[in-house]
Design a protein around this motif. Structure first.
Motif, mmCIF file in Angstrom:
data_model
loop_
_atom_site.group_PDB
_atom_site.id
_atom_site.type_symbol
_atom_site.label_atom_id
_atom_site.label_comp_id
_atom_site.label_asym_id
_atom_site.label_seq_id
_atom_site.Cartn_x
_atom_site.Cartn_y
_atom_site.Cartn_z
ATOM 1 N N PHE A 49 0.858 -1.183 0.000
ATOM 2 C CA PHE A 49 0.000 0.000 0.000
ATOM 3 C C PHE A 49 0.893 1.231 0.000
ATOM 4 N N LEU A 50 0.606 2.187 -0.875
ATOM 5 C CA LEU A 50 1.356 3.441 -0.941
ATOM 6 C C LEU A 50 0.702 4.433 0.016
ATOM 7 N N ASP A 51 1.386 4.738 1.103
ATOM 8 C CA ASP A 51 0.843 5.646 2.105
ATOM 9 C C ASP A 51 1.185 7.093 1.794
ATOM 10 N N ASN B 146 1.825 -7.985 -4.571
ATOM 11 C CA ASN B 146 3.196 -7.583 -4.229
ATOM 12 C C ASN B 146 3.719 -6.481 -5.137
ATOM 13 N N ILE B 147 2.928 -6.044 -6.101
ATOM 14 C CA ILE B 147 3.347 -4.998 -7.038
ATOM 15 C C ILE B 147 2.369 -3.832 -6.966
ATOM 16 N N LEU B 148 2.930 -2.640 -6.900
ATOM 17 C CA LEU B 148 2.138 -1.424 -6.853
ATOM 18 C C LEU B 148 2.587 -0.534 -7.999
ATOM 19 N N CYS C 105 9.040 7.862 -1.036
ATOM 20 C CA CYS C 105 7.734 7.230 -0.862
ATOM 21 C C CYS C 105 7.776 6.261 0.314
ATOM 22 N N GLU C 106 6.683 6.231 1.045
ATOM 23 C CA GLU C 106 6.533 5.315 2.167
ATOM 24 C C GLU C 106 5.450 4.306 1.805
ATOM 25 N N LEU C 107 5.846 3.041 1.834
ATOM 26 C CA LEU C 107 4.918 1.967 1.529
ATOM 27 C C LEU C 107 4.691 1.130 2.776
ATOM 28 N N VAL C 108 3.531 0.512 2.830
ATOM 29 C CA VAL C 108 3.163 -0.334 3.959
ATOM 30 C C VAL C 108 2.972 -1.747 3.423
#
Length: 116
Positions: free
Chosen positions: A26-28, A66-68, A88-91
């Motif tokens: 998830f892209l936060d 698993n891919i954004l 970028c911060e991903l969760v």
């Protein structure tokens, strides 16, 4: 570095290198800055708390959790710096854990009221 002209779409992909199919990305937050050393002062939020802040932002679906994939229009800072840096911060969450951050989506943080 990746070179793109102003106002062209910039496409990005983040992937989690894990064979565990029960994980989800998830892209936060994703912030652009004219310098690689400061992502707060003079920065530009593309995504913040899962909410799109840039009108050109779009996310693309992927069969693999698993891919954004996402895109936004390339821009130049007013200071006329020829470079833009992204942070970028991903969760990473368990897939189908609907109480996790990944499934909350856009979270509008309320401001605290100042007391007298």
């Amino acid at each position: 570095p990746y070179y793109v002209s102003i106002n062209q779409n910039l496409y990005l992909e983040a992937s989690l290198h894990s064979s565990d199919p029960s994980l989800k990305l998830f892209l936060d937050t994703c912030v652009a800055s004219p310098t690689p050393h400061n992502f707060t002062t003079g920065s530009y939020a593309i995504i913040k708390n899962g909410c799109a802040k840039d009108p050109t932002y779009a996310e693309y679906s992927s069969r693999n959790r698993n891919i954004l994939r996402f895109k936004f229009n390339a821009f130049q800072f007013i200071q006329s710096t020829p470079e833009v840096y992204l942070q970028c911060e991903l969760v990473v969450c368990r897939a189908y854990d609907y109480s996790s951050r990944c499934y909350q989506g856009c979270v509008q943080r309320s401001k605290r009221e100042a007391s007298s």
